[in-house]
Motif scaffolding. Structure first.
Motif, short mmCIF file in Angstrom:
data_model
loop_
_atom_site.label_atom_id
_atom_site.label_comp_id
_atom_site.label_asym_id
_atom_site.label_seq_id
_atom_site.Cartn_x
_atom_site.Cartn_y
_atom_site.Cartn_z
N GLN A 44 0.83 -1.21 0.00
CA GLN A 44 0.00 0.00 0.00
C GLN A 44 0.87 1.26 0.00
O GLN A 44 0.60 2.21 -0.74
N LEU A 45 1.90 1.26 0.83
CA LEU A 45 2.78 2.43 0.90
C LEU A 45 3.57 2.61 -0.39
O LEU A 45 3.75 3.73 -0.87
N LEU A 46 4.06 1.51 -0.94
CA LEU A 46 4.90 1.59 -2.14
C LEU A 46 4.09 1.92 -3.40
O LEU A 46 4.60 2.60 -4.30
N ARG A 47 2.86 1.44 -3.47
CA ARG A 47 2.02 1.74 -4.63
C ARG A 47 1.86 3.25 -4.82
O ARG A 47 1.76 3.73 -5.95
N ARG A 48 1.83 3.97 -3.73
CA ARG A 48 1.68 5.43 -3.80
C ARG A 48 2.83 6.09 -4.54
O ARG A 48 2.68 7.21 -5.05
N ILE A 49 3.97 5.42 -4.59
CA ILE A 49 5.14 5.99 -5.27
C ILE A 49 5.51 5.21 -6.53
O ILE A 49 6.57 5.39 -7.09
N GLY A 50 4.63 4.30 -6.93
CA GLY A 50 4.83 3.60 -8.19
C GLY A 50 5.68 2.34 -8.14
O GLY A 50 6.20 1.91 -9.17
N LEU A 51 5.82 1.74 -6.96
CA LEU A 51 6.61 0.52 -6.82
C LEU A 51 5.76 -0.61 -6.24
O LEU A 51 4.72 -0.36 -5.63
#
Length: 175
Positions: free
Chosen positions: A49-56
């Motif tokens: 969830q945290l990484l999806r926000r930055i495209g990973l």
């Protein structure tokens, strides 16, 4: 201290909260292993969830962390560093390449190999990855004292050592 023997559907610590994944009777011989499974699943979900926000996606940030720290690496070195397999690393590098975070260049010392290197775009992403990992750490350790954090880290490192040793001795392999 609470009981370490879980009841079906309860957390292993017996804290009275329902487990996110009920503990089946067949897992009663491995309450710590079941807790690790649940913890790893939730950790990966929150990291995602945290990484999806930055495209990973989970795992891609680990590749980037190594590339930022070590510079360009052969894909085989990334496989070894991250204890991954070649197919997974190939897909990860391809996705990072498509996103513009890494590029391949020929190895100056080995014509058969290419080096994977971070791009300028990935360097702009570094601060966001570090912030995501700090936030994940906050979520994981919420409510723990400094001593409890140290003890938890020590215990996790010991569990990892046990598994590394067992893997080296072939404990998990079929007869």
């Amino acid at each position: 201290m609470t009981s370490s023997t879980p009841e079906v559907g309860r957390t292993p610590a017996g804290a009275g909260r329902e487990a996110s994944v009920p503990v089946p009777a067949a897992a009663s011989g491995g309450p710590i292993s079941h807790a690790i499974f649940r913890l790893a699943r939730l950790h990966r979900m929150l990291a995602g969830q945290l990484l999806r926000r930055i495209g990973l996606h989970p795992g891609q940030e680990l590749v980037m962390m190594h590339l930022w720290e070590l510079g360009a690496q052969r894909q085989t070195d990334l496989v070894r560093l991250l204890d991954s397999d070649a197919a997974t690393m190939t897909r990860t590098v391809q996705r990072l390449e498509q996103a513009g975070f890494v590029r391949r260049r020929p190895s100056p010392t080995d014509r058969r190999a290419s080096l994977i290197e971070p791009t300028a775009a990935s360097h702009a992403l570094r601060r966001e990855v570090e912030e995501s990992w700090s936030r994940l750490e906050e979520l994981v350790t919420a409510g723990l004292s400094a001593g409890e954090r140290t003890a938890a880290l020590h215990t996790l490192e010991r569990l990892e050592e046990n598994l590394v040793q067992s893997a080296a001795e072939g404990e998990g392999s079929e007869p």
